[in-house]
Design a protein around this motif. Structure first.
Motif, mmCIF file in Angstrom:
data_model
loop_
_atom_site.group_PDB
_atom_site.id
_atom_site.type_symbol
_atom_site.label_atom_id
_atom_site.label_comp_id
_atom_site.label_asym_id
_atom_site.label_seq_id
_atom_site.Cartn_x
_atom_site.Cartn_y
_atom_site.Cartn_z
ATOM 1 N N GLU A 1 -2.604 -5.272 1.626
ATOM 2 C CA GLU A 1 -1.655 -4.458 2.392
ATOM 3 C C GLU A 1 -2.352 -3.854 3.619
ATOM 4 O OE1 GLU A 1 0.641 -0.219 1.760
ATOM 5 O OE2 GLU A 1 -0.261 -1.210 0.008
ATOM 6 N N LEU A 2 -3.540 -3.323 3.412
ATOM 7 C CA LEU A 2 -4.318 -2.767 4.532
ATOM 8 C C LEU A 2 -4.659 -3.864 5.530
ATOM 9 C CD1 LEU A 2 -6.805 -0.515 2.496
ATOM 10 C CD2 LEU A 2 -4.850 0.281 3.854
ATOM 11 N N LEU A 3 -5.089 -5.006 5.004
ATOM 12 C CA LEU A 3 -5.481 -6.123 5.863
ATOM 13 C C LEU A 3 -4.311 -6.584 6.727
ATOM 14 C CD1 LEU A 3 -7.649 -8.159 6.703
ATOM 15 C CD2 LEU A 3 -7.067 -9.532 4.699
ATOM 16 N N ASP A 4 -3.123 -6.645 6.131
ATOM 17 C CA ASP A 4 -1.912 -7.020 6.875
ATOM 18 C C ASP A 4 -1.682 -6.101 8.065
ATOM 19 O OD1 ASP A 4 -0.742 -9.285 5.985
ATOM 20 O OD2 ASP A 4 0.473 -8.320 4.435
ATOM 21 N N LYS A 5 -1.792 -4.809 7.808
ATOM 22 C CA LYS A 5 -1.507 -3.847 8.879
ATOM 23 C C LYS A 5 -2.539 -3.933 9.998
ATOM 24 C CE LYS A 5 1.153 -0.611 6.119
ATOM 25 N NZ LYS A 5 1.073 0.580 5.229
ATOM 26 N N ARG B 1 -9.592 3.188 14.621
ATOM 27 C CA ARG B 1 -8.343 2.519 15.001
ATOM 28 C C ARG B 1 -7.764 1.741 13.822
ATOM 29 N NH1 ARG B 1 -8.071 -1.671 19.855
ATOM 30 N NH2 ARG B 1 -6.458 -2.822 18.738
ATOM 31 N N ALA B 2 -8.650 1.106 13.060
ATOM 32 C CA ALA B 2 -8.190 0.365 11.879
ATOM 33 C C ALA B 2 -7.490 1.304 10.894
ATOM 34 C CB ALA B 2 -9.371 -0.330 11.207
ATOM 35 N N ALA B 3 -8.108 2.461 10.687
ATOM 36 C CA ALA B 3 -7.540 3.423 9.746
ATOM 37 C C ALA B 3 -6.170 3.902 10.221
ATOM 38 C CB ALA B 3 -8.493 4.610 9.585
ATOM 39 N N ALA C 1 -3.553 1.281 9.740
ATOM 40 C CA ALA C 1 -3.194 1.084 8.336
ATOM 41 C C ALA C 1 -2.626 2.355 7.707
ATOM 42 C CB ALA C 1 -4.426 0.615 7.562
ATOM 43 N N GLY C 2 -2.530 3.405 8.488
ATOM 44 C CA GLY C 2 -1.983 4.669 7.980
ATOM 45 C C GLY C 2 -2.828 5.283 6.888
ATOM 46 N N THR C 3 -4.144 5.186 7.067
ATOM 47 C CA THR C 3 -5.028 5.740 6.036
ATOM 48 C C THR C 3 -6.273 6.326 6.713
ATOM 49 O OG1 THR C 3 -6.165 5.238 3.965
ATOM 50 C CG2 THR C 3 -6.170 3.504 5.637
ATOM 51 N N THR C 4 -7.302 6.556 5.930
ATOM 52 C CA THR C 4 -8.545 7.114 6.483
ATOM 53 C C THR C 4 -9.627 6.032 6.516
ATOM 54 O OG1 THR C 4 -9.425 7.703 4.328
ATOM 55 C CG2 THR C 4 -8.015 9.338 5.422
ATOM 56 N N HIS C 5 -10.683 6.293 7.305
ATOM 57 C CA HIS C 5 -11.738 5.288 7.360
ATOM 58 C C HIS C 5 -12.473 5.172 6.025
ATOM 59 C CE1 HIS C 5 -14.478 8.667 8.216
ATOM 60 N NE2 HIS C 5 -15.441 7.863 7.840
ATOM 61 N N LYS C 6 -12.430 6.228 5.219
ATOM 62 C CA LYS C 6 -13.047 6.143 3.886
ATOM 63 C C LYS C 6 -12.337 5.121 3.002
ATOM 64 C CE LYS C 6 -15.505 10.414 3.033
ATOM 65 N NZ LYS C 6 -15.591 11.641 2.219
ATOM 66 N N PHE D 1 -13.219 -2.639 2.150
ATOM 67 C CA PHE D 1 -13.901 -3.676 2.934
ATOM 68 C C PHE D 1 -15.365 -3.298 3.136
ATOM 69 C CE2 PHE D 1 -9.430 -3.764 3.948
ATOM 70 C CZ PHE D 1 -9.127 -5.098 3.882
ATOM 71 N N ASP D 2 -16.191 -4.335 3.331
ATOM 72 C CA ASP D 2 -17.626 -4.097 3.559
ATOM 73 C C ASP D 2 -17.877 -3.729 5.007
ATOM 74 O OD1 ASP D 2 -18.000 -4.772 0.938
ATOM 75 O OD2 ASP D 2 -18.560 -6.849 1.372
ATOM 76 N N GLY D 3 -17.174 -2.755 5.511
ATOM 77 C CA GLY D 3 -17.402 -2.307 6.887
ATOM 78 C C GLY D 3 -16.424 -2.931 7.861
ATOM 79 N N LEU D 4 -16.491 -2.443 9.088
ATOM 80 C CA LEU D 4 -15.564 -2.876 10.135
ATOM 81 C C LEU D 4 -15.651 -4.375 10.394
ATOM 82 C CD1 LEU D 4 -13.579 -2.195 12.469
ATOM 83 C CD2 LEU D 4 -15.568 -1.791 13.908
ATOM 84 N N GLU D 5 -16.871 -4.903 10.427
ATOM 85 C CA GLU D 5 -17.035 -6.306 10.806
ATOM 86 C C GLU D 5 -16.463 -7.241 9.738
ATOM 87 O OE1 GLU D 5 -20.228 -7.061 13.292
ATOM 88 O OE2 GLU D 5 -19.402 -5.254 14.195
ATOM 89 N N ASP D 6 -16.603 -6.857 8.496
ATOM 90 C CA ASP D 6 -16.002 -7.636 7.412
ATOM 91 C C ASP D 6 -14.473 -7.622 7.556
ATOM 92 O OD1 ASP D 6 -15.659 -8.915 4.823
ATOM 93 O OD2 ASP D 6 -15.168 -6.923 4.041
ATOM 94 N N LEU D 7 -13.936 -6.437 7.824
ATOM 95 C CA LEU D 7 -12.484 -6.299 8.014
ATOM 96 C C LEU D 7 -12.009 -7.164 9.185
ATOM 97 C CD1 LEU D 7 -9.746 -4.837 7.585
ATOM 98 C CD2 LEU D 7 -10.627 -2.984 9.018
ATOM 99 N N LEU D 8 -12.711 -7.098 10.300
ATOM 100 C CA LEU D 8 -12.315 -7.881 11.480
ATOM 101 C C LEU D 8 -12.400 -9.382 11.198
ATOM 102 C CD1 LEU D 8 -13.964 -5.985 14.474
ATOM 103 C CD2 LEU D 8 -11.560 -6.008 13.786
#
Lengths: 205, 205
Positions: free
Chosen positions: A27-31, A48-50, A53-58, A64-71
Motif C-alpha cells: 500500500e505504501l509502495l503504491d502511493k 516526500r515519500a512519507a 504515503a500519508g505516514t511518517t519516515h519512521k 523498506f531498507d531506506g530511501l534507495e530501496d524504496l525508490l
C-alpha cells in the motif's frame, strides 16, 4: 529488486514476515510509486515519500531498507507499467517487427503517462553511478524481455538478442535526446535508419 | 556555447573585450576542464572550480556567467576532445563504415580518458532537464558532425543523416548501459546487431 524480499532482512524490518505487513508495504509502495509518476524524482527524499504515503519516515523505514530501496522498488513497478504499455501497443499479430517498433516509440516518449521518471532515474544513475547505479540495474532486463517477444519466433536466440539489444540501445539514445533537447526531427531521422535496418533484418530470413 | 561570447554580456563580465582578458578566461577554462576530466561532475561547485583554477570564485564569476556557463563551456571542450579521439580512431581510408564504428566504441567507453564526465553531464540533463538541459544542448550536434564524415561520400545527405542518427542513438544507449551496469556482454550483442545493419546499409549502395 523483488529478490530483496527473499533474502535476510535487518531485524527492524519486521513487516515482510506477515501477510498484513506485506499488504501494508504494498500500500505504501503504491502511493510512493504514484507520487513519483506524478512529480518526478528530482530531490526526492524520505520526507516526500512519507508525505505521499500519508505516514511518517519512521513507518517508511520500518517497511523498506531506506530511501534507495524504496525508490528501486517503485521504479521497478513503473518500468513494469511502461513495458505493459509497450507490449499493448506492439502486439498485433500480423505486424512486422519494424511496424511494432514504430508504434512503441510514442509510448516510450509519452510525457503525459508520468513514466518519464524512469528516464530521470537512468540519468541519475549515469550522473552518479557509485550511489545510484542500482536504480538502473534491472532496467535493461525488463525492457529486453518485451523486445525479445516482439521478434519473429523463428529467429535463433542469438539473433533475437542482437536485434533486441540494438533496438533497446537506440530507444535509450532517442529518450536521452528527447528528454534533454526535445528535438523530434533528429529522432525521426534516426528512427528511419532503425526501421530500415529492421526491415532488412526481417527480409534476410 | 561559443556563441555566448559574441552576444552582449552583463556589465560585470569585462574580460571578453580584451585579448588579455580572453587569454585569462581560456587559462581558467583549461584548468577547470582538466579538473572535470580528472574528478567528474558529481557535486561540482563554484568553490571547486575556483580551487581547480587556483583562484577565487569572484574571479571565476568575473570571467564566466556563473557556474553553469563555465560547465557548459568546459563540457563543449571535452566533447571536442572526445570527437577528435573518435575521428582519429575511425579514419583509415579504406575501411567500411561498419569497421570504423567498431573502432569508435572503445574510444567512447574508455574509462581512462577522463571523458566519462561527458556522460555524467547527459545523465544530469536527463535527471533534471529544467536546470541542466543546456549541458546537453549541443552534444548531439558535436558527435553528429563526426559521424556524418564517416559515411560514404556518395550517400545522399538524408541517408547520411539517418544512418548517423541511428549510430549516435545506439552509442548513447550503449554508454548508458556501460556507465550504469558495466554489462559488456549486453553491449557486444547490440553492437553485433548494429554492425550487421551498417554492413547491409553499405551493401545496398
Amino acid at each position: 529488486m523483488s529478490d530483496a524480499q527473499q533474502t535476510d532482512q535487518p531485524a527492524y524490518r519486521r513487516s515482510a514476515g506477515t501477510a498484513r505487513g506485506e499488504a501494508r508495504r504494498l500500500e505504501l509502495l503504491d502511493k510512493v510509486t504514484d507520487d513519483l509518476a506524478d512529480n518526478g524524482l528530482t530531490d526526492y527524499s524520505l520526507r516526500r515519500a512519507a508525505r505521499a504515503a500519508g505516514t511518517t519516515h519512521k513507518v517508511i523505514l520500518y517497511h523498506f531498507d531506506g530511501l534507495e530501496d524504496l525508490l528501486a522498488q517503485a521504479l521497478t513497478r513503473l518500468r513494469r507499467r511502461r513495458v505493459d504499455n509497450v507490449l499493448a501497443a506492439a502486439i498485433r499479430e500480423h505486424d512486422t517487427l519494424a511496424e511494432r517498433i514504430r508504434r512503441v516509440w510514442p509510448v516510450l516518449a509519452d510525457d503525459a503517462s508520468g513514466l518519464r521518471v524512469i528516464d530521470q532515474a537512468i540519468g541519475l544513475a549515469m550522473y552518479d553511478p557509485e550511489r545510484y547505479a542500482h536504480l538502473a540495474t534491472d532496467a535493461a532486463a525488463q525492457y529486453l524481455d518485451a523486445l525479445l517477444k516482439m521478434c519473429p519466433e523463428s529467429w535463433s536466440a542469438a539473433r533475437k538478442r542482437e536485434v533486441a539489444e540494438l533496438i533497446l540501445a537506440t530507444m535509450r539514445g532517442f529518450l536521452a535526446e528527447w528528454r534533454t533537447t526535445r528535438d523530434a526531427e533528429r529522432i525521426e531521422a534516426g528512427m528511419a535508419g532503425l526501421i530500415r535496418a529492421l526491415e532488412r533484418e526481417e527480409a534476410a530470413e
